[in-house]
Design an enzyme around this catalytic site. Sequence first.
Site, mmCIF file in Angstrom:
data_model
loop_
_atom_site.group_PDB
_atom_site.id
_atom_site.type_symbol
_atom_site.label_atom_id
_atom_site.label_comp_id
_atom_site.label_asym_id
_atom_site.label_seq_id
_atom_site.Cartn_x
_atom_site.Cartn_y
_atom_site.Cartn_z
ATOM 1 N N LYS A 26 18.859 -5.762 26.934
ATOM 2 C CA LYS A 26 20.203 -5.392 27.916
ATOM 3 C C LYS A 26 21.265 -5.184 26.791
ATOM 4 O O LYS A 26 21.892 -5.971 26.409
ATOM 5 C CB LYS A 26 20.410 -6.711 28.587
ATOM 6 C CG LYS A 26 20.828 -6.560 29.902
ATOM 7 C CD LYS A 26 21.995 -5.651 30.133
ATOM 8 C CE LYS A 26 23.420 -6.797 29.888
ATOM 9 N NZ LYS A 26 24.634 -5.833 29.724
ATOM 10 N N GLU A 86 24.658 -15.575 18.287
ATOM 11 C CA GLU A 86 25.593 -15.166 16.941
ATOM 12 C C GLU A 86 26.844 -14.858 17.583
ATOM 13 O O GLU A 86 27.099 -13.673 18.563
ATOM 14 C CB GLU A 86 24.990 -13.918 16.488
ATOM 15 C CG GLU A 86 25.526 -13.598 15.027
ATOM 16 C CD GLU A 86 26.874 -12.829 15.139
ATOM 17 O OE1 GLU A 86 27.840 -13.246 15.196
ATOM 18 O OE2 GLU A 86 26.527 -11.423 15.022
ATOM 19 N N GLU A 135 39.881 -16.068 18.586
ATOM 20 C CA GLU A 135 39.328 -14.562 17.854
ATOM 21 C C GLU A 135 40.308 -13.470 18.830
ATOM 22 O O GLU A 135 40.291 -13.634 20.064
ATOM 23 C CB GLU A 135 37.953 -14.263 18.304
ATOM 24 C CG GLU A 135 37.208 -13.100 17.850
ATOM 25 C CD GLU A 135 35.747 -13.364 18.216
ATOM 26 O OE1 GLU A 135 35.393 -13.620 19.167
ATOM 27 O OE2 GLU A 135 35.195 -13.055 16.950
ATOM 28 N N CYS A 154 32.548 -9.362 14.747
ATOM 29 C CA CYS A 154 32.681 -10.920 15.010
ATOM 30 C C CYS A 154 32.830 -11.446 13.567
ATOM 31 O O CYS A 154 33.446 -12.508 13.467
ATOM 32 C CB CYS A 154 31.232 -11.300 15.349
ATOM 33 S SG CYS A 154 29.858 -10.484 14.468
#
Length: 482
Positions: A176, A251, A384, A285
């Site tokens: 996906k 992750e 973040e 990331c």
Amino acid sequence: MQFDHYIDNARVAPHTGARIDVVDPSTGEPFATIGRGDATDVQHAVSAAQRAMGDTLDGPWAKLSPVERGNLLFAYAAAVSRHADELAQLEARDTGKALNTARTDAAVLARYLQYYAGCVDKLHGDTLPYTAGFTVLTVREPIGVTGHIIPWNYPMQIYGRSVGASLAAGNACVVKPAEDASLSILRLAEIAAEVGFPAGTVNVVTGLGGEAGAALSAHPGIRHISFTGSTGTGALVGRAAAERHCPAVLELGGKSPQLLFDDADLDQALPVIVNAIVQNAGQTCSAGSRLLVQRAIYERVLDRLAQQFARLRSGPPSMNLEMGPLVNAKQHARVRAIVERVQADGIRVAARGTIAAGASGAGYYQEAVLFRDVPPDSELAQEEVFGPVLAAMPFDDEDAAVALANGTQYGLVAGVWTRDGARALRLARKLQAGQVFINNYGAGGGVELPFGGVKASGYGREKGFEALLGFTALKTIAIRHD
Ligand code: NAD
């Protein structure tokens, strides 16, 4: 252009007929649609993958020998290299990333497939010492049908590291992709069919996270799920997996620190430090988003970095500048709001990049920003951003540097810059991170290097041989013969 799901080696329209616009981030204009898949489309894809596996590993994919499987993966790697330019063009249009960055992504994807192709016939079990009269052995079997939920920042690379490893272990996959970056993944499933992977081995269902993504993570036929994306969505996927005892690799995000000591080689360090936050416009990331600098060199480092930041430009993919636009209007608004909030809180901007004259005003551009003296407990130091925003702060000694570095909820990657070898090793052991780079920074780099987080950065490992083992089910066979 209209893109459909790819299931059982064929393009399949979403069963409801519903579609999602695909927008070019460099202009804000829609240029294509993808299918808005739901649980029924996911069911269709999982059934196809189950047929490829067969009930007792006797399906057309599962029954291939390791050599045949490895050869198909080698052929896939070669085909990706042949189609690299086409894939890069598709990716650059879909995500806004500079064409050169997209070309690098295609090359890294080919390398993942090649790496895992070479692993297939080296994946073996052991014989184990046990009670007299027994021979005990272990075999590594495929898990079954694996699910892969992929984000929009590095679609091709993340496909390579998770689908590549899963196929090498003999599983069939249902993917996906992110609603903002599905086109390269759909093409990759077609290329897999073109090189000869049996029908049902690689299936792609596009759609929204809360619909197709949630249906995939909750599907009882999915025996392993890999997810890369935000910490919040990771928790949802992890919970759905746990409820049906499905192993998951998550992750998630990071706020990765770079620790710059006063004995570091600044000529070597500073360009890497800049690149680690602006590559892919900071939408990485493992971006090195916090810079911790020993006080004696703090002002000197900021002066030099300010000059480098002032030269950074954002522009459309075809200009191949340091950065493209951000991926979508939502991320653009989010990053701009963070930058405004940080300034309103009184945190000072040390330097800013520029948006190129040729960039459309309707594109999602965000210039690079260097903030200085960022308080360690502020939003900018803790959360973040997922944009080209670097938070610099000073430290006095090694202990303070470690405390700052470990002082967030995240633990993905860390960088240490020093000429003192003992200090480098000491810190490598003390830093809470899945990867530590000494006098270098890889932003999660290295096909061969296990990668993943601790704390809120997730669990499980991708990349390298470690990831391959995670896609196998270890079976112990104990034989009594006396
Ligand atoms: P997200 O985590 O929501 O999306 C990542 C993937 O998960 C996409 O394929 C999405 O469709 C899917 N998804 C979303 N909701 C889901 C659900 N309920 N169940 C299953 N799958 C679902 O990320 P986003 O909203 O696109 O971006 C928001 C923030 O996430 C970014 O600002 C950034 O901080 C972070 N992010 C991190 C990474 C990474 O590589 N770690 C990648 C993308 C985004």
